[in-house]
Scaffold this active site. Structure first.
Site, PDB file in Angstrom:
ATOM      1  N   GLU A 185       4.500   4.168   2.763  1.00  0.00           N
ATOM      2  CA  GLU A 185       4.300   4.984   3.965  1.00  0.00           C
ATOM      3  C   GLU A 185       5.023   6.326   3.933  1.00  0.00           C
ATOM      4  O   GLU A 185       5.940   6.583   4.741  1.00  0.00           O
ATOM      5  CB  GLU A 185       4.714   4.189   5.203  1.00  0.00           C
ATOM      6  CG  GLU A 185       3.971   2.880   5.373  1.00  0.00           C
ATOM      7  CD  GLU A 185       4.235   2.203   6.722  1.00  0.00           C
ATOM      8  OE1 GLU A 185       5.156   2.628   7.447  1.00  0.00           O
ATOM      9  OE2 GLU A 185       3.495   1.261   7.058  1.00  0.00           O
ATOM     10  N   GLU A 365       0.371  -4.487   4.417  1.00  0.00           N
ATOM     11  CA  GLU A 365       1.114  -4.943   5.600  1.00  0.00           C
ATOM     12  C   GLU A 365       0.160  -5.070   6.768  1.00  0.00           C
ATOM     13  O   GLU A 365      -0.680  -4.194   6.999  1.00  0.00           O
ATOM     14  CB  GLU A 365       2.210  -3.941   6.022  1.00  0.00           C
ATOM     15  CG  GLU A 365       3.423  -3.914   5.145  1.00  0.00           C
ATOM     16  CD  GLU A 365       4.469  -2.904   5.618  1.00  0.00           C
ATOM     17  OE1 GLU A 365       4.529  -2.610   6.832  1.00  0.00           O
ATOM     18  OE2 GLU A 365       5.210  -2.417   4.753  1.00  0.00           O
TER      19      GLU A 365
HETATM   20  C1  FCB Z   1       5.919  -0.542   8.709  1.00  0.00           C
HETATM   21  C2  FCB Z   1       7.044  -0.637   7.707  1.00  0.00           C
HETATM   22  C3  FCB Z   1       7.715  -1.980   7.667  1.00  0.00           C
HETATM   23  C4  FCB Z   1       7.890  -2.564   9.046  1.00  0.00           C
HETATM   24  C5  FCB Z   1       6.587  -2.525   9.800  1.00  0.00           C
HETATM   25  C6  FCB Z   1       6.665  -3.133  11.179  1.00  0.00           C
HETATM   26  O1  FCB Z   1       5.718   0.786   9.066  1.00  0.00           O
HETATM   27  O2  FCB Z   1       6.548  -0.336   6.427  1.00  0.00           O
HETATM   28  O3  FCB Z   1       8.936  -1.833   6.991  1.00  0.00           O
HETATM   29  O4  FCB Z   1       8.895  -1.917   9.701  1.00  0.00           O
HETATM   30  O5  FCB Z   1       6.150  -1.203   9.920  1.00  0.00           O
END
Ligand code: FCB
Length: 472
Positions: A185, A365
């Site tokens: 990110e 994620e």
């Molecule tokens: C993302 C991050 C991860 C976590 C989630 C909730 O942006 O990559 O580390 O904090 O959000």
């Protein structure tokens, strides 16, 4: 210590409906769980680890909502074996984790820390012994503080340091990693770290933030070039947070704002990485705050990607109003206040497929924070199960629409240090009692375990794809 709440299966497994959903995925689809180093490891001052910008940021009064830090976190560093067993017990076939740069190179330049590498060696070998594929990320936000003191990501030299670090990690672990992602990110690092200042290192300048975003992308390109020159065999890519941007109204002002936000969050990264240019409308919008880009930088950034990771949590609403949406609306939100919007994942993936010539994709994620309570040894997180089911279904819809998706990682394996929110938000499918470090499978973990079992039973259609292209 792991509390097995298997007895909850007596209440009827939360995976009754897992089968039909699982069958929408091809054989060989990767089902994993994810964490990151600073959020779970703890042991911040042990075995030679150097300070990171998050150690420093957490010392700032008011920076972290509950005044906490990742100093102890989930104590994963000392509970490695137990946590690897936990991952394996879920039936997940992959684990996404990150390397803490200051653990393996305390000053971000110069000497390597063997004890730091030993830890990751044990992690990777432990996973492989249990049939879990290690998906490695090089940078999940914990820059060595020593590098910050010479400008951090705003200093172009950091890009070269990062490429050296990437090569060293690959020399040690590249033969056993299922993949290596350079960054997690970069938008968050650039904007939350350097424009809003809500994340480390806590700076507040759009100009600096945009220069940082360019340097992050450049460091990604330099790292991929260096890794390929070293014949790294692991598939290489990076992870972006991406979400469709929806205007709050049809007014020309809101639509224009949404278009710029789309440019700043999606096209800035995707155009640079896949087309070798920054979007014109965004450059114009930034004006003087546009980054300095040296000749050839965008060719370095546009390296072939073996895969692209997408982190998806919610859609992005954009408009000129404040607040953006009526405060009393009845949108379903998580404990982060993030709207539950699974359709946005399908929409995003189909749009990316239309606009870009994509490498294989992973959802690296996806997950949700809820106010979980342990009652009688059980955490009945039905909302999280529903969130996961609906997003996995949204992913299936994209797959059926022709998107080349290869895997999915739940964020997160464990409740952990949620950055500026400290320990106040629980994203885990495993509950962590921070006083005792006891781990308890939430109902969502039991559901995911049942789901993975069905998915791994290979009832789905055979995959058209055969693994990732290696070493281009
Ligand atoms: C993302 C991050 C991860 C976590 C989630 C909730 O942006 O990559 O580390 O904090 O959000």
């Amino acid at each position: 210590m792991l509390m097995h709440s298997d007895r909850h299966a007596d209440h009827g497994p939360p995976g009754d409906d897992a089968g039909a959903l699982a069958e929408r995925f091809p054989r060989g689809f990767v089902w994993g769980v994810a964490t990151s180093a600073y959020q779970v490891e703890g042991a911040a001052h042990e075995d030679g680890r150097g300070d990171s910008i998050w150690d420093e940021f957490c010392r700032r009064p008011g920076a972290i909502k509950d005044g906490s830090s990742g100093e102890h976190a989930c104590d994963h560093y000392h509970r490695l074996r137990e946590d690897i067993d936990l991952i394996a017990s879920l039936g997940a076939n992959a684990y996404r984790f990150s390397i803490a740069w200051p653990r393996v190179q305390p000053l971000g330049a110069g000497a390597w820390n063997e004890r730091g590498f030993d830890f990751y060696d044990r992690l990777v070998d432990g996973l492989l012994e249990r049939g879990v594929a290690p998906y490695l990320t090089l940078y999940h936000w914990d820059l060595p503080q020593a590098l910050q003191e010479s400008g951090g990501w705003a200093n172009r030299d950091t890009t070269g340091r990062f490429a050296e670090y990437a090569v060293e990690v690959a020399r040690r672990l590249g033969d056993r990693a299922a993949s290596i992602a350079t960054h997690n990110e970069p938008w968050v690092v650039a904007i939350l770290g350097h424009e809003t200042g809500t994340f480390a290192p806590g700076l507040q300048s759009q100009k600096v933030a945009m220069q940082v975003s360019h340097h992050l992308l450049l460091s990604h390109g330099l790292a991929l070039q260096a890794l390929r020159a070293e014949h790294c065999v692991a598939p290489l890519g990076l992870v972006l947070n991406q979400a469709p941007v929806h205007a709050t109204s049809n007014s020309p002002a809101d639509i224009a704002k949404a278009r710029i936000d789309d440019g700043l969050t999606i096209r800035w990264y995707m155009d640079a990485l896949l087309h070798g240019r920054y979007p014109e409308d965004v450059l114009e919008f930034l004006g003087e705050d546009a980054p300095q880009v040296a000749a050839g930088d965008l060719d370095v950034i546009r390296q072939p990607l073996d895969f692209l990771g997408i982190n998806y949590y919610t859609r992005n609403l954009s408009g000129t109003g404040s607040p953006l949406a009526p405060v009393d609306d009845d949108r379903e939100v998580t404990d982060m206040g993030w709207e539950v919007f699974p359709g946005g994942l399908t929409e995003l993936l189909l749009r990316l497929k239309t606009d870009y010539h994509l490498p294989p994709l992973y959802i690296t994620e996806n997950g949700a924070a809820y106010r979980d309570c342990m009652v009688g040894g059980r955490v009945a997180d039905t909302q999280r199960i529903s969130y996961l089911q609906r997003h996995i279904a949204a992913m299936a819809a994209a797959l059926e629409g022709g998107v080349d998706l290869r895997g999915y990682f739940v964020w997160s394996l464990l409740d952990n240090f949620e950055w500026a929110d400290g320990f106040s938000k629980r994203f885990g499918i495993v509950f962590v009692d921070y006083a005792t470090q006891r781990r308890t499978l939430k109902d969502s973990a039991l559901w995911y375990r049942a789901f993975c079992a069905r998915a791994n039973a290979a009832v789905g259609a055979p995959s058209a794809q055969r693994g990732l292209p290696h070493g281009r």
